[in-house]
Scaffold this active site. Structure first.
Site, PDB file in Angstrom:
ATOM      1  N   ASP A 182       0.909  -1.154  -0.039  1.00  0.00           N
ATOM      2  CA  ASP A 182      -0.012   0.072  -0.015  1.00  0.00           C
ATOM      3  C   ASP A 182       0.708   1.331  -0.122  1.00  0.00           C
ATOM      4  OD1 ASP A 182       0.976  -0.655   2.486  1.00  0.00           O
ATOM      5  OD2 ASP A 182      -0.699   0.433   3.487  1.00  0.00           O
ATOM      6  N   TYR A 214      11.390   2.610  -0.347  1.00  0.00           N
ATOM      7  CA  TYR A 214      10.758   1.477  -0.333  1.00  0.00           C
ATOM      8  C   TYR A 214       9.580   1.101  -1.456  1.00  0.00           C
ATOM      9  CZ  TYR A 214       7.608  -2.499   1.403  1.00  0.00           C
ATOM     10  OH  TYR A 214       6.947  -3.652   1.643  1.00  0.00           O
TER      11      TYR A 214
HETATM   12  N1  LIG Z   1       5.653  -6.573   6.368  1.00  0.00           N
HETATM   13  C1  LIG Z   1       4.711  -5.730   5.969  1.00  0.00           C
HETATM   14  O1  LIG Z   1       4.024  -5.034   6.851  1.00  0.00           O
HETATM   15  C2  LIG Z   1       4.531  -5.431   4.402  1.00  0.00           C
HETATM   16  C3  LIG Z   1       3.175  -4.404   4.089  1.00  0.00           C
HETATM   17  C4  LIG Z   1       3.288  -4.364   2.743  1.00  0.00           C
HETATM   18  C5  LIG Z   1       3.680  -5.144   1.798  1.00  0.00           C
HETATM   19  N2  LIG Z   1       4.621  -6.204   2.251  1.00  0.00           N
HETATM   20  C6  LIG Z   1       5.272  -7.117   1.112  1.00  0.00           C
HETATM   21  O2  LIG Z   1       4.777  -8.538   1.371  1.00  0.00           O
HETATM   22  C7  LIG Z   1       5.826  -9.434   1.203  1.00  0.00           C
HETATM   23  C8  LIG Z   1       6.317 -10.251   2.317  1.00  0.00           C
HETATM   24  O3  LIG Z   1       6.728  -9.477   3.187  1.00  0.00           O
HETATM   25  P1  LIG Z   1       7.068  -9.974   4.701  1.00  0.00           P
HETATM   26  O4  LIG Z   1       6.811  -9.286   5.971  1.00  0.00           O
HETATM   27  O5  LIG Z   1       6.961 -11.446   4.634  1.00  0.00           O
HETATM   28  O6  LIG Z   1       8.603  -9.769   4.701  1.00  0.00           O
HETATM   29  P2  LIG Z   1       9.745  -9.887   5.666  1.00  0.00           P
HETATM   30  O7  LIG Z   1       9.319 -10.828   6.787  1.00  0.00           O
HETATM   31  O8  LIG Z   1      10.625  -8.927   6.291  1.00  0.00           O
HETATM   32  O9  LIG Z   1      10.696 -11.062   5.003  1.00  0.00           O
HETATM   33  C9  LIG Z   1      11.686 -10.725   4.040  1.00  0.00           C
HETATM   34  C10 LIG Z   1      12.196 -11.730   3.259  1.00  0.00           C
HETATM   35  O10 LIG Z   1      12.912 -11.501   2.347  1.00  0.00           O
HETATM   36  C11 LIG Z   1      14.277 -11.929   2.269  1.00  0.00           C
HETATM   37  N3  LIG Z   1      15.195 -11.258   1.582  1.00  0.00           N
HETATM   38  C12 LIG Z   1      15.478 -10.021   1.392  1.00  0.00           C
HETATM   39  N4  LIG Z   1      16.522  -9.642   0.802  1.00  0.00           N
HETATM   40  C13 LIG Z   1      17.052 -10.997   0.069  1.00  0.00           C
HETATM   41  C14 LIG Z   1      17.890 -11.056  -1.030  1.00  0.00           C
HETATM   42  N5  LIG Z   1      18.582 -10.152  -1.020  1.00  0.00           N
HETATM   43  N6  LIG Z   1      18.121 -12.353  -1.151  1.00  0.00           N
HETATM   44  C15 LIG Z   1      17.085 -12.998  -0.761  1.00  0.00           C
HETATM   45  N7  LIG Z   1      16.175 -12.876   0.131  1.00  0.00           N
HETATM   46  C16 LIG Z   1      16.115 -11.707   0.627  1.00  0.00           C
HETATM   47  C17 LIG Z   1      14.515 -12.138   3.647  1.00  0.00           C
HETATM   48  O11 LIG Z   1      15.406 -13.263   3.925  1.00  0.00           O
HETATM   49  P3  LIG Z   1      16.411 -12.956   5.431  1.00  0.00           P
HETATM   50  O12 LIG Z   1      15.680 -13.787   6.240  1.00  0.00           O
HETATM   51  O13 LIG Z   1      17.675 -13.996   4.602  1.00  0.00           O
HETATM   52  O14 LIG Z   1      16.826 -11.655   5.338  1.00  0.00           O
HETATM   53  C18 LIG Z   1      13.029 -12.540   4.206  1.00  0.00           C
HETATM   54  O15 LIG Z   1      13.034 -14.075   3.735  1.00  0.00           O
HETATM   55  C19 LIG Z   1       6.672  -8.274   0.515  1.00  0.00           C
HETATM   56  O16 LIG Z   1       7.087  -8.231  -0.935  1.00  0.00           O
HETATM   57  C20 LIG Z   1       6.464  -7.040   1.131  1.00  0.00           C
HETATM   58  O17 LIG Z   1       7.292  -6.072   0.501  1.00  0.00           O
HETATM   59  C21 LIG Z   1       5.147  -6.350   3.549  1.00  0.00           C
END
Ligand SMILES: NC(=O)c1ccc[n+]([C@@H]2O[C@H](COP(=O)([O-])OP(=O)(O)OC[C@H]3O[C@@H](n4cnc5c(N)ncnc54)[C@H](OP(=O)(O)O)[C@@H]3O)[C@@H](O)[C@H]2O)c1
Length: 295
Positions: free
Chosen positions: A104, A127
């Site tokens: 969002d 971001y």
């Molecule tokens: N969290 C939120 O509030 C939120 C809100 C809106 C949208 N989103 C979107 O929802 C999706 C899922 O988010 P999430 O909350 O599950 O994320 P998260 O918990 O922050 O996890 C991020 C993941 O990305 C991996 N990652 C980051 N950099 C990397 C790299 N260079 N190479 C390989 N892996 C990498 C991390 O691996 P490591 O553990 O090795 O670091 C981890 O597995 C994402 O697309 C995010 O943008 C999230």
């Protein structure tokens, strides 16, 4: 037919939930973590898609450190935009559909919420900008791609607002939380369930199917961060819930600017996908229950 999924990301909130729920779906997932494929390297990620030739690719990893992204713009761009674009192109080459996850934060939140999928975007931070570039890159590279925008993702694992609030409360320090930003909390488990159900549908869907493009997915309801904290404490701590003071965004300076109200409209989700997510308070109950069980 069992759907072959290639999943990028194993350790994040969404990645973990996808792997947990996979056994309930007719899918076979190959999941790659950072050690298998660094998403800072677009060519390496594309090679994985070409080698493994899945039916559907799911990008569950992202550069999610919203504040750090302001000082690491190149890294955020590589992981959130260049690599999703390269993965999408490779997926198109091998005939795979692509599910990308966005945010969002592509909206500035300065008016017009709840935002529909085709509402004007104007990210306020790196971001959000890089995620928007990612959406555009995947759409350009693969007509069989879907970007799912989600918001305020929470779960019993990883880093998220629910866990942070409970940790801060346990430390016994006075709490102040911003009360002028609002949005839709989203359970990573609910998002994962949606994606897995969708993978089976999209694997067979031709280019031009109405489900490709962009869709918003979030739990139902809208709340401020402060009132979200109040509900977390009410559910988790009952009578022992601490007082939650209010703070204005303008007084809480962070490297990345955040939208005040980037709340997404969920009409298309229901119309084109037949999905009506449950209320965020109900989803929160499951998360709190799991955290309590693990205590
Ligand atoms: N969290 C939120 O509030 C939120 C809100 C809106 C949208 N989103 C979107 O929802 C999706 C899922 O988010 P999430 O909350 O599950 O994320 P998260 O918990 O922050 O996890 C991020 C993941 O990305 C991996 N990652 C980051 N950099 C990397 C790299 N260079 N190479 C390989 N892996 C990498 C991390 O691996 P490591 O553990 O090795 O670091 C981890 O597995 C994402 O697309 C995010 O943008 C999230």
């Amino acid at each position: 037919m069992t759907v072959k999924i290639l999943q990028f990301g194993t350790t994040g909130q969404l990645g973990v939930e996808l792997l947990r729920q996979a056994p309930a779906h007719d899918v076979a997932i190959t999941a790659l973590g950072r050690g298998d494929c660094d998403l800072a390297d677009p060519a390496a990620a594309a090679r994985k898609v070409e080698e493994l030739r899945p039916d559907v690719v799911v990008i569950a990893a992202a550069y999610t450190a919203v504040d750090l992204a302001e000082s690491e713009q190149d890294a955020a761009h590589a992981v959130n935009a260049a690599t999703p674009g390269a993965i999408a192109a490779a997926a198109a080459k091998v005939g795979a559909a692509l599910i990308n996850v966005s945010t969002d934060y592509v909206f500035d939140g300065e008016g017009g919420a709840p935002y529909a999928e085709d509402a004007a975007t104007n990210p306020l931070n790196t971001y959000g900008r890089t995620k928007l570039e990612g959406e555009k890159a995947v759409a350009a590279a693969n007509p069989r791609s879907l970007s799912i925008r989600t918001s305020w993702v929470v779960s019993p694992h990883g880093k998220n607002f629910v866990k942070t609030m409970l940790r801060v409360a346990a430390a016994g320090n006075p709490l102040k939380v911003v009360d002028d930003q609002s949005g839709r909390p989203t359970s990573a488990a609910d998002l994962a369930g949606f994606i897995l159900g969708l993978a089976e549908t999209l694997a067979a869907a031709p280019a031009g199917d109405r489900r490709f493009g962009i869709v918003h997915f979030a739990n139902d309801g809208e709340v401020t961060w402060r009132d979200f904290a109040v509900e977390i404490f009410r559910q988790a701590l009952g009578d022992a819930a601490p007082e939650v003071g209010a703070q204005k965004t303008a007084d809480y300076v962070t490297p990345a600017k955040r939208p005040l109200r980037a709340t997404m409209d969920l009409t298309r989700l229901n119309r084109d996908f037949g999905v009506s997510p449950r209320a965020w308070q109900t989803a929160l109950k499951d998360i709190i229950a799991e955290l309590k069980a693990a205590d």
